[in-house]
Every structure is written in structure tokens, then in C-alpha cells.
Enzyme design. Structure first.
Site, PDB file in Angstrom:
ATOM      1  N   LYS A  22       0.663  -1.228  -0.010  1.00 41.63           N
ATOM      2  CA  LYS A  22      -0.252   0.045   0.043  1.00 41.63           C
ATOM      3  C   LYS A  22       0.831   1.235   0.060  1.00 41.63           C
ATOM      4  O   LYS A  22       0.640   2.142  -0.685  1.00 41.63           O
ATOM      5  CB  LYS A  22      -0.913   0.141   1.118  1.00 41.63           C
ATOM      6  CG  LYS A  22      -1.665   1.351   1.518  1.00 41.63           C
ATOM      7  CD  LYS A  22      -2.535   1.241   2.733  1.00 41.63           C
ATOM      8  CE  LYS A  22      -1.460   1.573   3.851  1.00 41.63           C
ATOM      9  NZ  LYS A  22      -1.283   2.978   4.208  1.00 41.63           N
ATOM     10  N   ASN A  23       2.054   1.286   0.933  1.00 36.31           N
ATOM     11  CA  ASN A  23       2.775   2.473   1.026  1.00 36.31           C
ATOM     12  C   ASN A  23       3.600   2.759   0.065  1.00 36.31           C
ATOM     13  O   ASN A  23       4.076   3.741  -0.275  1.00 36.31           O
ATOM     14  CB  ASN A  23       3.525   2.422   2.499  1.00 36.31           C
ATOM     15  CG  ASN A  23       2.829   2.633   3.455  1.00 36.31           C
ATOM     16  OD1 ASN A  23       1.441   2.989   3.269  1.00 36.31           O
ATOM     17  ND2 ASN A  23       3.140   2.538   4.651  1.00 36.31           N
ATOM     18  N   CYS A 116      -4.692   8.091  10.429  1.00 34.24           N
ATOM     19  CA  CYS A 116      -4.277   7.560  11.523  1.00 34.24           C
ATOM     20  C   CYS A 116      -4.385   8.634  12.807  1.00 34.24           C
ATOM     21  O   CYS A 116      -3.253   9.442  12.495  1.00 34.24           O
ATOM     22  CB  CYS A 116      -3.226   6.572  11.561  1.00 34.24           C
ATOM     23  SG  CYS A 116      -3.674   5.144  10.646  1.00 34.24           S
ATOM     24  N   ARG A 121       1.649  14.359  13.571  1.00 36.75           N
ATOM     25  CA  ARG A 121       1.709  14.038  11.976  1.00 36.75           C
ATOM     26  C   ARG A 121       1.650  15.429  11.373  1.00 36.75           C
ATOM     27  O   ARG A 121       0.825  15.528  10.455  1.00 36.75           O
ATOM     28  CB  ARG A 121       0.786  13.017  11.441  1.00 36.75           C
ATOM     29  CG  ARG A 121       1.227  11.673  12.358  1.00 36.75           C
ATOM     30  CD  ARG A 121       0.480  10.580  11.641  1.00 36.75           C
ATOM     31  NE  ARG A 121       1.306  10.100  10.493  1.00 36.75           N
ATOM     32  CZ  ARG A 121       0.979   8.948   9.900  1.00 36.75           C
ATOM     33  NH1 ARG A 121      -0.257   8.304  10.120  1.00 36.75           N
ATOM     34  NH2 ARG A 121       1.553   8.546   9.050  1.00 36.75           N
ATOM     35  N   ASP A 308       5.941   0.739  11.858  1.00 38.35           N
ATOM     36  CA  ASP A 308       4.582  -0.023  11.404  1.00 38.35           C
ATOM     37  C   ASP A 308       4.566  -1.346  12.003  1.00 38.35           C
ATOM     38  O   ASP A 308       3.688  -2.206  11.421  1.00 38.35           O
ATOM     39  CB  ASP A 308       4.407   0.235   9.760  1.00 38.35           C
ATOM     40  CG  ASP A 308       4.193   1.505   9.402  1.00 38.35           C
ATOM     41  OD1 ASP A 308       3.715   2.367  10.218  1.00 38.35           O
ATOM     42  OD2 ASP A 308       4.110   1.723   8.062  1.00 38.35           O
TER      43      ASP A 308
HETATM   44  C1  UD1 Z   1       4.992   6.870   6.321  1.00 37.66           C
HETATM   45  C2  UD1 Z   1       4.122   5.521   6.113  1.00 37.66           C
HETATM   46  C3  UD1 Z   1       3.527   5.173   7.482  1.00 37.66           C
HETATM   47  C4  UD1 Z   1       4.884   4.861   8.185  1.00 37.66           C
HETATM   48  C5  UD1 Z   1       5.740   6.189   8.353  1.00 37.66           C
HETATM   49  C6  UD1 Z   1       6.918   6.072   9.013  1.00 37.66           C
HETATM   50  C7  UD1 Z   1       3.015   5.959   3.963  1.00 37.66           C
HETATM   51  C8  UD1 Z   1       1.640   6.170   3.259  1.00 37.66           C
HETATM   52  N1  UD1 Z   1       2.886   5.860   5.378  1.00 37.66           N
HETATM   53  O1  UD1 Z   1       4.091   7.759   7.016  1.00 37.66           O
HETATM   54  O2  UD1 Z   1       2.853   4.064   7.409  1.00 37.66           O
HETATM   55  O3  UD1 Z   1       4.409   4.697   9.682  1.00 37.66           O
HETATM   56  O4  UD1 Z   1       6.129   6.557   7.132  1.00 37.66           O
HETATM   57  O5  UD1 Z   1       7.810   4.943   8.378  1.00 37.66           O
HETATM   58  O6  UD1 Z   1       3.823   5.806   3.227  1.00 37.66           O
HETATM   59  N2  UD1 Z   1       7.125  14.610  10.445  1.00 37.66           N
HETATM   60  C9  UD1 Z   1       7.078  16.110  10.593  1.00 37.66           C
HETATM   61  N3  UD1 Z   1       6.755  16.796   9.591  1.00 37.66           N
HETATM   62  C10 UD1 Z   1       6.437  16.635   8.353  1.00 37.66           C
HETATM   63  C11 UD1 Z   1       6.315  15.095   8.057  1.00 37.66           C
HETATM   64  C12 UD1 Z   1       6.668  14.142   9.262  1.00 37.66           C
HETATM   65  O7  UD1 Z   1       7.284  16.348  11.756  1.00 37.66           O
HETATM   66  O8  UD1 Z   1       5.991  17.471   7.563  1.00 37.66           O
HETATM   67  C13 UD1 Z   1       7.559  13.686  11.432  1.00 37.66           C
HETATM   68  C14 UD1 Z   1       6.265  12.716  11.847  1.00 37.66           C
HETATM   69  O9  UD1 Z   1       5.316  13.245  12.827  1.00 37.66           O
HETATM   70  C15 UD1 Z   1       6.958  11.575  12.000  1.00 37.66           C
HETATM   71  C16 UD1 Z   1       8.244  11.369  11.272  1.00 37.66           C
HETATM   72  O10 UD1 Z   1       8.380  13.084  10.872  1.00 37.66           O
HETATM   73  O11 UD1 Z   1       7.318  11.708  13.393  1.00 37.66           O
HETATM   74  C17 UD1 Z   1       8.190  10.402  10.377  1.00 37.66           C
HETATM   75  O12 UD1 Z   1       6.837  10.723   9.539  1.00 37.66           O
HETATM   76  P1  UD1 Z   1       6.955  10.292   8.002  1.00 37.66           P
HETATM   77  O13 UD1 Z   1       8.076   9.613   7.379  1.00 37.66           O
HETATM   78  O14 UD1 Z   1       6.515  11.481   7.254  1.00 37.66           O
HETATM   79  O15 UD1 Z   1       5.492   9.555   7.862  1.00 37.66           O
HETATM   80  P2  UD1 Z   1       4.559   9.419   6.775  1.00 37.66           P
HETATM   81  O16 UD1 Z   1       5.331  10.015   5.349  1.00 37.66           O
HETATM   82  O17 UD1 Z   1       3.665  10.282   7.096  1.00 37.66           O
END
Ligand code: UD1
Length: 421
Positions: A22-23, A116, A121, A308
Site C-alpha cells: 500500500k505504501n 491515523c 503528524r 509500522d
Molecule cells: C509513512 C508511512 C507510515 C509509516 C511512516 C514512518 C505511508 C503512506 N505511510 O508515513 O505507514 O509509519 O512513514 O515509517 O507511506 N514529520 C514532521 N513533519 C512533516 C512530516 C513528518 O514532523 O512534515 C514527522 C512525523 O510526525 C513523524 C516523522 O516525521 O514523527 C516521520 O514521519 P513520515 O516519515 O513523514 O511518515 P509518513 O510519510 O506520514
């Protein structure tokens, strides 16, 4: 509302085929917006999140033909660049349309995301990335409104925190920009790698794929052309989840169509708990432990232990013979499964971002509530080992990310049924 009824305590056996990730599929679907030719995707997982993003693309004017595992997406006549609240609120990953829409159409507005409830986030890093390429971003009435009147211009994006989605948006934004973009501290997840390979094949050359420093040669406004169909990589989280099912139910289970390299940390942790493995091509068999040992886990970015998989390992650890310590480093609120696992008889103690999982002799069936996608699968795993019947409510979380979960588990001999009340 649907719920799952599971009668636990039965040994399982057999084979399960792992679906596409999915991701990986989500950013790849978003990246079809960078092309004005039809793009074929294969090995898509049949899950709600994929249908949600395809629906969003259709709302933007894309022609989408979709049947379970395949889609043909034609973004030649995009009529809107607004990702509306109704869709984005259902799935946070909708923010992935920001980079490609802005890169190709020079403006877009995307509702602030939902998804979620596993922490704050934020999307500040996504915004900073496109600003580094010359976009002007404002927040208006709950929407991120981004504009680059003369098109995005290559630049340097330095992530002060590693972000999977932020990196994906950055490479997609850079793909049609004018000039070269350097991305520092990029995410290295296999899903990011597959997206980069797709963009590279489509004409935006990318150096450093799979490393933390990416160099993207933008096409200067020329839409990408994906010459081949894109076959989505196997889902490493689904694979890890079924390994946890085998470990907790003391069952030998074979996974087919799995990429073992992508799940090395899960394999290594299960080995340290006493399980063993045999591999034959892209099939992997888990041989359960004589006695499950405790495990220490710290979640981190790839290639470290994935956040995850944290909840699923916590479920397995409840029945280990000694204590486990699990530290969550990525999301501050990703422990909502703890109280539900305790309802099933686990003894988990939480302090800050660390959970101590103390051994219990057995789990027992109970009524529990799913809170987020991976937390839900932890409840399924624990219920499969618990004595008696469990009811898992709010399983729409599971439907977002697990392809035919009941069917696959039933094939392995699990007593699991979906009911409505
Ligand atoms: C993706 C995955 C999710 C997984 C996560 C971490 C998808 C659709 N989802 O989520 O299943 O758990 O990676 O492996 O691929 N952050 C910020 N600012 C931002 C973006 C992120 O502070 O603009 C922080 C988040 O709060 C978190 C960390 O960075 O603490 C990592 O998040 P991120 O890698 O961005 O997760 P997702 O891409 O949302």
C-alpha cells in the site's frame, strides 16, 4: 458497523501470498499525475486507501480504470488541482498529490490531512520542501494553497528530520522542475526507492536512489513518460504481520511473493525470540520457537526496525517467557493498542515512549477496539493466540491497509469471521 470475531488458540498452517505494498502504491498513484500518457499499475493491493486515492485522482479529472490489482490511469486531462477535504480527511497520504500537482500545473490546493490518529503528524516538512523549490505556500480555510507561477525551480532541500512522505513529495515536485534538485537526509525506505525508480524511468533522472542524498534532474516542465507498467513491490508490513501470526500461534507458515531483504529487521528480531526461517526464492517459511523469548526493540527509519511493525511485535511479546522493552521513536502517540492488548490479558506497562511487556501465561478472548491500522493488526494477532472468542470493533482501520485479511487468515486455518452489528 462491521467487526471481526476470532476464536483463538488454534494452530495454523499453510501458505499466504503477500500483496503489493500500500505504501509503495500510494506515491506511485500520485506520480501518475506527472504524466500526460496512460500509466499501467500492477500488483496493487485491494484495500480502501488505494481506492480513496484513485477516487481523488478521478475527482481531479483523471480517467481511472481499476480492477482489484490493476489500474490504468490517464492524467492527460486534469480539470482541477484541488484535493478536497472529504477525501483528504479520510486518508492522510492524499498530501502526496501536492508535489506532482504543483510540479506539473504550477498551482494546487490540498486540504490539511486526517488519517491515523497516531500523533500530531504535521506536514511542515512537505511545505518546506516545495518552498525550497520556489513555491509560495499559504494556508487558507483549512487548505494548503501552493503556487509557483513560473514553475518550480531546482534547489536544495534539507530535511532536518527523515520523512517518508516528505521525501516522496520532494522528488515528485523536483521531477518536472527547471534544473537540478538536491535532497539531503532523504528517506531510504523501499517505497521511496520504487517511486524514485519510476520517476527515473519516466525521464526525471535521479542519482543516489536508496541513499540519503538524492539528486533529481527536473524535466523543465515536460511531462514524464512511463514507458513500462509499474509492478508494485511486495508489502513488507503485511509480510511482517503474517510472520508475527506464525510466531504467536506457534505455527509454520510460508509467505509467497515476499522480498526478504525488506523485512530483515523483522526476521532478525523473530530469530532473537527463538523462531527460525527457511527461504526458497521469494518464499519464506517461519518455523516457530520452542519457547518465545523476550525482545528489545527501538523503532527507527529504514533499514532500522519499522514503526509500522511495533504493535504487531508487542502482541507477540506478550506471550514471551521474559520481559520485552519496546521503544517508539517516530510517533509520539503510537501506543493506543496497549490498553486493548491488556484487555486480552497482556501485562504491558507504559512509560513515556517505552513499553515494558511483562510475560503472561496466556491471553484470553475479549471485546476490543481497533484504533489505527497497525494497532488493529496487533489485536488480530493477539486474538488468534487468545483462548476463547474475541470481538474486534472498528475494523475499518484494517480495511484501509490489509488486503483480504480474513480470507488469507482463514486459508491458514484461523477461525475468523466478519460480522455486522
Ligand atoms: C509513512 C508511512 C507510515 C509509516 C511512516 C514512518 C505511508 C503512506 N505511510 O508515513 O505507514 O509509519 O512513514 O515509517 O507511506 N514529520 C514532521 N513533519 C512533516 C512530516 C513528518 O514532523 O512534515 C514527522 C512525523 O510526525 C513523524 C516523522 O516525521 O514523527 C516521520 O514521519 P513520515 O516519515 O513523514 O511518515 P509518513 O510519510 O506520514
Amino acid at each position: 458497523m462491521d467487526y471481526l470475531e476470532i476464536e483463538g488458540g488454534h494452530p495454523l498452517s499453510g501458505e499466504v501470498t503477500i500483496s503489493g505494498a500500500k505504501n509503495a502504491a500510494l506515491p506511485i498513484i500520485a506520480a501518475t499525475l506527472l504524466s500526460d500518457k496512460p500509466v499501467k499499475l500492477t500488483n496493487l493491493p485491494n484495500v480502501v486507501d488505494i481506492r480513496t486515492l484513485l477516487k481523488l485522482l478521478a475527482m481531479l479529472g483523471a480517467k481511472v480504470e481499476h480492477n482489484n490489482t490493476e489500474a490504468l490511469i490517464d492524467c492527460s486531462e486534469i480539470t482541477s488541482t484541488k484535493a478536497v477535504y472529504d477525501i483528504v480527511a479520510q486518508m492522510r497520504a492524499s498530501i502526496l498529490v501536492l508535489g506532482p500537482l504543483l510540479s506539473r500545473f504550477k498551482h494546487c490546493s490540498v486540504s490539511l490531512p486526517g488519517g491515523c490518529a497516531i500523533g500530531q503528524r504535521p506536514i511542515d516538512l512537505h511545505i518546506k520542501a516545495v518552498e525550497s523549490l520556489g513555491a509560495t505556500v499559504t494556508l487558507k480555510e483549512g487548505y494548503v494553497v501552493a503556487e509557483a507561477k513560473d514553475g518550480l525551480v531546482g534547489g536544495k532541500i534539507i530535511f532536518d528530520k527523515i520523512t517518508v512522505g516528505g521525501t516522496e513529495n520532494a522528488v515528485m515536485a523536483a521531477a518536472m522542475a527547471n534544473g537540478v534538485t538536491e535532497i539531503v537526509n532523504a528517506a531510504k525506505e523501499p517505497e521511496v526507492v520504487q517511486l524514485c525508480q519510476m520517476l527515473d524511468m519516466g525521464g526525471a533522472k535521479i542519482e543516489g536512489i536508496g541513499t540519503s542524498r538524492l539528486k533529481v534532474y527536473g524535466t523543465n516542465g515536460v511531462p514524464l513518460e512511463y514507458k513500462e507498467a509499474i509492478d508494485i513491490i511486495p508489502d513488507r508490513i503485511e509480510a511482517g504481520t503474517y510472520l508475527c501470526v506464525g510466531a504467536i500461534t506457534n505455527s509454520e507458515i510460508t509467505l509467497n511473493k515476499v522480498n526478504c531483504e525488506h523485512i530483515q529487521t523483522s526476521i532478525e528480531k523473530l530469530e532473537s525470540m527463538g523462531c527460525s526461517f527457511s527461504q526458497d526464492g521469494d518464499s519464506l517459511t517461519i518455523h516457530p520457537a520452542q519457547k518465545l523469548k523476550g525482545v528489545n526493540i527501538i523503532t527507527t527509519e529504514y533499514p532500522g526496525f519499522p514503526t509500522d511493525m511495533q504493535a504487531q511485535f508487542m502482541a507477540v511479546a506478550t506471550l514471551a517467557e521474559d520481559e520485552s522493552l519496546i521503544e517508539e521513536r517516530l510517533f509520539e502517540n503510537r501506543f493506543m493498542h496497549v490498553s486493548e492488548l491488556n484487555r486480552l490479558g497482556a501485562d504491558i506497562w507504559l512509560k513515556g515512549n517505552t513499553a515494558a511487556v511483562r510475560p503472561v501465561k496466556e491471553l484470553h478472548g475479549a471485546e476490543v477496539m481497533a484504533t489505527d491500522l497497525r494497532a488493529s493488526s496487533a489485536l488480530v494477532i493477539a486474538s488468534l493466540a487468545a483462548k476463547g472468542k474475541s470481538k474486534i470493533r472498528r475494523i475499518y482501520h484494517l480495511d484501509r491497509g490489509y488486503d483480504r485479511l480474513e480470507e488469507k487468515l482463514s486459508q491458514l486455518g484461523a477461525k475468523i469471521t466478519r460480522k455486522s452489528s
